[in-house]
Design a protein around this motif. Structure first.
Motif, PDB file in Angstrom:
ATOM      1  N   PRO A   1       0.806  -1.240   0.000  1.00 27.47           N
ATOM      2  CA  PRO A   1       0.000   0.000   0.000  1.00 27.47           C
ATOM      3  C   PRO A   1       0.829   1.276   0.000  1.00 27.47           C
ATOM      4  CG  PRO A   1      -0.806  -1.561   1.646  1.00 27.47           C
ATOM      5  CD  PRO A   1       0.529  -2.060   1.184  1.00 27.47           C
ATOM      6  N   GLY A   2       2.098   1.185   0.380  1.00 29.11           N
ATOM      7  CA  GLY A   2       2.966   2.358   0.459  1.00 29.11           C
ATOM      8  C   GLY A   2       4.026   2.143   1.520  1.00 29.11           C
ATOM      9  N   PRO A   3       5.038   2.989   1.537  1.00 26.54           N
ATOM     10  CA  PRO A   3       6.151   2.783   2.477  1.00 26.54           C
ATOM     11  C   PRO A   3       5.723   2.951   3.921  1.00 26.54           C
ATOM     12  CG  PRO A   3       6.721   4.364   0.731  1.00 26.54           C
ATOM     13  CD  PRO A   3       5.253   4.140   0.650  1.00 26.54           C
ATOM     14  N   PRO A   4       5.882   1.923   4.759  1.00 24.25           N
ATOM     15  CA  PRO A   4       5.630   2.115   6.196  1.00 24.25           C
ATOM     16  C   PRO A   4       6.677   3.069   6.766  1.00 24.25           C
ATOM     17  CG  PRO A   4       5.724  -0.220   5.596  1.00 24.25           C
ATOM     18  CD  PRO A   4       6.269   0.552   4.444  1.00 24.25           C
ATOM     19  N   LYS A   5       6.233   4.121   7.424  1.00 25.10           N
ATOM     20  CA  LYS A   5       7.152   5.147   7.917  1.00 25.10           C
ATOM     21  C   LYS A   5       7.252   5.101   9.443  1.00 25.10           C
ATOM     22  CE  LYS A   5       8.373   7.234   4.073  1.00 25.10           C
ATOM     23  NZ  LYS A   5       9.789   7.296   3.631  1.00 25.10           N
TER      24      LYS A   5
END
Length: 301
Positions: free
Chosen positions: A279-283
């Motif tokens: 889903p996108g980069p875990p930050k």
């Protein structure tokens, strides 16, 4: 607006990306000269990556700085060639001053620190490779890519601070390769959109992952297991490189702890997301990063 102001704006747009990195680029507690030199190197590295990724600011200013015809400005290999030619001006291997403002900003750093062209050329070579190679068969193949794409940055940090030794270079390479692998894990979906996969094909086969699985909106069990496996490899590399921090003193020690902590917290964020990076980069949270810096400085973990 004057030409100098336009060029400064172009450079600032690249340098502002430092805030989005997994690690502190040039934190406030460092001596001013180090901060300036680190930002000059960061500007170079960020720009060459932007050329390779096709992420240059709209308007074609970078191509104009490099003397590239507008009709050829979409060809990344042409831009990389022009960028390398401009780099040679920094080192006096070609006549005249560099044309690009970020390369002109690099000149004092190169002179003051006695830096050599090799790390800078390695970063260009990595981005050329990105235009030609979109898949890596083995983990060793990926490590060879990281030798060009990531390790030069750490070597430049040691060069700027005058702290290179063979052992420190080896530890630095481990940290930088780990940070590159973590970034690849964060950006699986984004990289796939560029027709690049930095997950070794032999590992994908082992975990029964197909390329189409990486295009899903969320990761299935096989993809999560693969990402967890690669994340553990990055964690081991970070552990291998961590003694670098204890080998130096003062503010440099805090900076290097920030690099290691940035990698650790990024791996932890990936784990906290259940290794679902699609889903996108875990930050990671900023507070977690500060705590991890303290842990690295105390020699924990």
């Amino acid at each position: 607006m004057a030409t100098d102001d336009l060029q400064l704006r172009d450079a600032s747009a690249v340098l502002e990306k430092a805030a989005d990195e997994n690690f502190p680029v040039a934190p406030f507690f460092l001596p001013r000269a180090w901060r300036d030199d680190l930002m000059a190197v960061y500007g170079y590295a960020r720009l060459v990556d932007d050329i390779g990724d096709g992420d240059l600011a709209p308007g074609g200013a970078d191509a104009r700085h490099l003397g590239v015809d507008p009709e050829a400005a979409e060809d990344r290999l042409v831009l990389l060639d022009a960028f390398e030619a401009d780099l040679h001006r920094v080192f006096g291997a070609a006549s005249g001053r560099p044309r690009h403002p970020l390369l002109r900003a690099l000149e004092p750093t190169v002179r003051r620190c006695g830096l050599t062209p090799e790390p800078f050329l390695g970063l260009i070579a990595a981005n050329r490779q990105d235009q030609l190679v979109g898949r890596y068969e083995t983990y060793d193949d990926l490590l060879a890519y990281c030798e060009l794409s990531a390790n030069p940055v750490g070597r430049l940090v040691l060069g700027i601070t005058g702290t290179e030794t063979p052992e420190r270079l080896r530890r630095s390479d481990a940290v930088c390769t780990a940070l590159q692998i973590v970034e690849h894990l964060q950006d699986v979906a984004e990289d796939l959109g560029r027709d690049r996969i930095y997950l070794p094909a032999e590992d994908m086969k082992r975990f029964h992952v197909q390329e189409r699985d990486l295009a899903a909106p969320t990761a299935g069990a096989s993809v999560r297991a693969l990402v967890a496996y690669e994340a553990e490899r990055a964690r081991c590399l970070l552990n291998e490189g961590t003694p670098l921090v204890g080998s130096v003193h003062g503010r440099l020690k805090v900076l290097l702890a920030g690099f290691v902590a940035g990698g650790r917290t990024a791996v932890s964020a990936i784990a906290a997301a259940g290794y679902d990076v699609l889903p996108g980069p875990p930050k990671p949270a900023k507070l977690r990063l500060l705590r991890e810096v303290g842990a690295v400085l105390r020699g924990e973990g």
